[in-house]
Design an enzyme around this catalytic site. Structure first.
Site, PDB file in Angstrom:
ATOM      1  N   ARG A  36     -57.326  44.097 -17.898  1.00 19.50           N
ATOM      2  CA  ARG A  36     -56.751  45.307 -17.286  1.00 19.50           C
ATOM      3  C   ARG A  36     -57.746  46.211 -16.670  1.00 19.50           C
ATOM      4  O   ARG A  36     -57.359  46.887 -15.844  1.00 19.50           O
ATOM      5  CB  ARG A  36     -55.925  46.314 -18.162  1.00 19.50           C
ATOM      6  CG  ARG A  36     -55.205  47.282 -17.562  1.00 19.50           C
ATOM      7  CD  ARG A  36     -54.214  47.847 -18.716  1.00 19.50           C
ATOM      8  NE  ARG A  36     -54.487  48.077 -20.025  1.00 19.50           N
ATOM      9  CZ  ARG A  36     -55.041  48.705 -20.639  1.00 19.50           C
ATOM     10  NH1 ARG A  36     -55.784  49.786 -19.875  1.00 19.50           N
ATOM     11  NH2 ARG A  36     -55.314  48.659 -21.999  1.00 19.50           N
ATOM     12  N   ASP A  70     -51.035  52.748   5.267  1.00 20.53           N
ATOM     13  CA  ASP A  70     -50.559  51.661   4.615  1.00 20.53           C
ATOM     14  C   ASP A  70     -50.233  50.227   5.967  1.00 20.53           C
ATOM     15  O   ASP A  70     -49.660  50.602   6.754  1.00 20.53           O
ATOM     16  CB  ASP A  70     -48.831  51.747   4.047  1.00 20.53           C
ATOM     17  CG  ASP A  70     -48.454  50.497   3.421  1.00 20.53           C
ATOM     18  OD1 ASP A  70     -48.839  49.418   3.802  1.00 20.53           O
ATOM     19  OD2 ASP A  70     -47.440  50.774   2.577  1.00 20.53           O
ATOM     20  N   LYS A 101     -47.400  40.326   1.239  1.00 28.05           N
ATOM     21  CA  LYS A 101     -46.822  39.869   2.509  1.00 28.05           C
ATOM     22  C   LYS A 101     -47.833  39.043   3.280  1.00 28.05           C
ATOM     23  O   LYS A 101     -47.791  37.956   2.815  1.00 28.05           O
ATOM     24  CB  LYS A 101     -46.494  41.179   3.147  1.00 28.05           C
ATOM     25  CG  LYS A 101     -45.706  42.440   2.417  1.00 28.05           C
ATOM     26  CD  LYS A 101     -44.418  41.812   2.175  1.00 28.05           C
ATOM     27  CE  LYS A 101     -43.612  42.693   1.191  1.00 28.05           C
ATOM     28  NZ  LYS A 101     -44.145  43.667   0.212  1.00 28.05           N
TER      29      LYS A 101
HETATM   30  C1  PLP Z   1     -44.995  48.660   4.169  1.00 26.06           C
HETATM   31  C2  PLP Z   1     -44.998  48.498   2.584  1.00 26.06           C
HETATM   32  N1  PLP Z   1     -45.657  48.854   1.735  1.00 26.06           N
HETATM   33  C3  PLP Z   1     -45.630  48.762   0.596  1.00 26.06           C
HETATM   34  C4  PLP Z   1     -44.858  47.737   0.015  1.00 26.06           C
HETATM   35  C5  PLP Z   1     -44.618  47.491  -1.453  1.00 26.06           C
HETATM   36  O1  PLP Z   1     -45.345  46.482  -1.677  1.00 26.06           O
HETATM   37  P1  PLP Z   1     -45.132  45.172  -3.052  1.00 26.06           P
HETATM   38  O2  PLP Z   1     -43.710  44.694  -2.949  1.00 26.06           O
HETATM   39  O3  PLP Z   1     -46.009  44.403  -2.936  1.00 26.06           O
HETATM   40  O4  PLP Z   1     -45.193  46.146  -4.303  1.00 26.06           O
HETATM   41  C6  PLP Z   1     -43.856  47.222   0.987  1.00 26.06           C
HETATM   42  C7  PLP Z   1     -42.836  46.133   0.484  1.00 26.06           C
HETATM   43  O5  PLP Z   1     -42.005  45.526   1.149  1.00 26.06           O
HETATM   44  C8  PLP Z   1     -44.035  47.615   2.312  1.00 26.06           C
HETATM   45  O6  PLP Z   1     -43.270  46.961   3.040  1.00 26.06           O
END
Ligand code: PLP
Length: 399
Positions: free
Chosen positions: A60, A185, A210
């Site tokens: 962890r 992000d 993704k």
């Molecule tokens: C732009 C974006 N940020 C963060 C996330 C969250 O990612 P996770 O599903 O890996 O927790 C997503 C999920 O679709 C996303 O599209």
């Protein structure tokens, strides 16, 4: 290869290369399937002396499979340090809890991933952290929303589902003049399409689930930093102050899958961007299709910003049909493309953002985010573009 030579490699070579694991000379990093690690008296003493970073204690807190993923992410994002997390949301929650306390304020874009928006709009308020939502494509609106207690400006490189692109260069300049940390992000772009740290952003978040994974088979996340405002050991501080408390550690097996994903990221995303551009052109000229949102189209509101920041324009696009039932009919008629959640994988994947990604967002807020009921979002895959276009063509013909 020494650090200097590795630094000079192109991004593509950095994605493919990492040195062998020294004890076995395995060219692939082993999966350290161990929740804990054995102490010796010397290791025990090092932990007592505060040298937790140099020893393996408990997964962890960190695991060698995960460290290798962190190292690779640091290289390909052009950062100084990285923290791996169990998912993209674990990265988002970890960095926000790691940075902010009650009484702090965030300026965030109106359009972020729905769960991020809900976290900022509802959950974080329970801890006394307030967020003002603005359109970050307009730096003046961002500046007007800044308060004396603003600690963070937060946005996505390409925001879902309108593929909105903030004026990142202008935001960074304005925020840094005020000592405010900029978080981006970068999930929809991936480091192949855009590297926010090169443009002065302090912290980058990736849902590695993704494009980085690329095969829809593992969850993961990463926080990468390169900052003149944050302390050099900030990532390690967050590891111990927050990640170990929230418990969102990346699993060793997923770290291995993500490391493998990184090695083909450039090839996959290059093809995905080409396919997205072909699809956008096809849909833009279709008489049964309404608006198309793709940063590469001149009609896109941030086309000029996109040209400056990310000339590859990404692999994501959205188009509009009459209404939500029509959108569902189109997606249910697809035979090659997948109707389902998520994005960034080798298969073309589609969804209705209004009732899928943004299901829990109230209608008034969806309006602010410019999310319309008949929107269909596409994450372009690596199939043959003509086959994908033919698939959409036969599906749209049914409406
Ligand atoms: C732009 C974006 N940020 C963060 C996330 C969250 O990612 P996770 O599903 O890996 O927790 C997503 C999920 O679709 C996303 O599209």
């Amino acid at each position: 290869m020494n650090k200097e030579k590795r630094e000079k490699l192109s991004l593509e070579s950095k994605m493919v290369f990492y040195p062998p694991e020294p004890s076995s000379m395995s060219i692939n990093n082993p999966i350290y399937m161990s929740s804990n690690f054995q102490y010796t008296a010397e290791i025990y003493q090092r932990v007592l002396d505060g040298e937790r970073k140099t020893v393996n204690i408990y997964s962890r807190c960190g695991n060698p499979s995960e460290y290798k993923f962190e190292e690779q992410m640091t290289w390909i994002e052009g950062g100084d340090a990285c923290l791996a997390t169990a998912s993209g949301m674990a990265a988002i929650a970890t960095i926000l809890f790691g940075l902010l306390k009650g009484g702090d304020h965030i300026v965030a874009d109106w359009t972020t991933y729905s769960t991020t928006h809900e976290f900022l709009d509802h959950r974080f308020t329970d801890f006394g952290v307030e967020t003002t939502f603005v359109d970050t494509a307009n730096v003046d609106l961002v500046e007007k929303a800044i308060k004396p207690n603003t600690k963070v400006v937060y946005f996505e490189t390409i925001a879902n589902p309108t593929m909105k692109i903030p004026d990142i260069e202008a935001i960074v300049k304005m925020a840094h003049e005020k000592g405010i940390i900029v978080i981006c992000d970068n999930t929809f772009a991936s480091p192949y399409v855009f590297r926010p740290l090169d443009w002065g952003v302090d912290l980058v978040l990736e849902s590695a689930t993704k494009f980085i994974c690329g095969h829809n088979d593992a969850l993961g996340g990463a926080i990468i930093m390169k900052s003149e405002i944050l302390p050099e050991d900030f990532m390690e501080q967050v590891r111990w102050s927050t990640l170990t408390k929230l418990g969102g550690a990346l699993s060793p097996f997923n770290a291995w899958l993500l490391l493998r994903g990184i090695q083909t990221l450039h090839l996959r995303v290059e093809r995905q961007c080409q396919n997205a551009a072909r699809l956008a052109k096809y849909l833009d000229g279709h008489d049964k299709v309404g608006k198309v949102w793709y940063p590469g189209l001149e009609s896109h509101p941030q086309h000029l910003i996109a040209k400056k920041l990310l000339p590859k324009f990404g692999a994501m696009l959205t188009f509009e049909v009459q209404d939500e039932p029509t959108a569902v009919r189109v997606l249910d008629s697809l035979e090659l493309a997948t109707f389902g959640a998520s994005l960034g994988g080798v298969r073309t994947t589609t969804q209705v953002p209004s009732t899928m990604a943004f299901l829990d967002v109230p209608p008034e807020q969806k309006k602010q985010m410019n999310i319309r009921d008949g929107m269909i979002r596409i994450s372009a895959g690596i199939e043959d573009a003509d086959d994908i276009i033919a698939d959409f063509s036969q599906a749209i013909a049914k409406i």
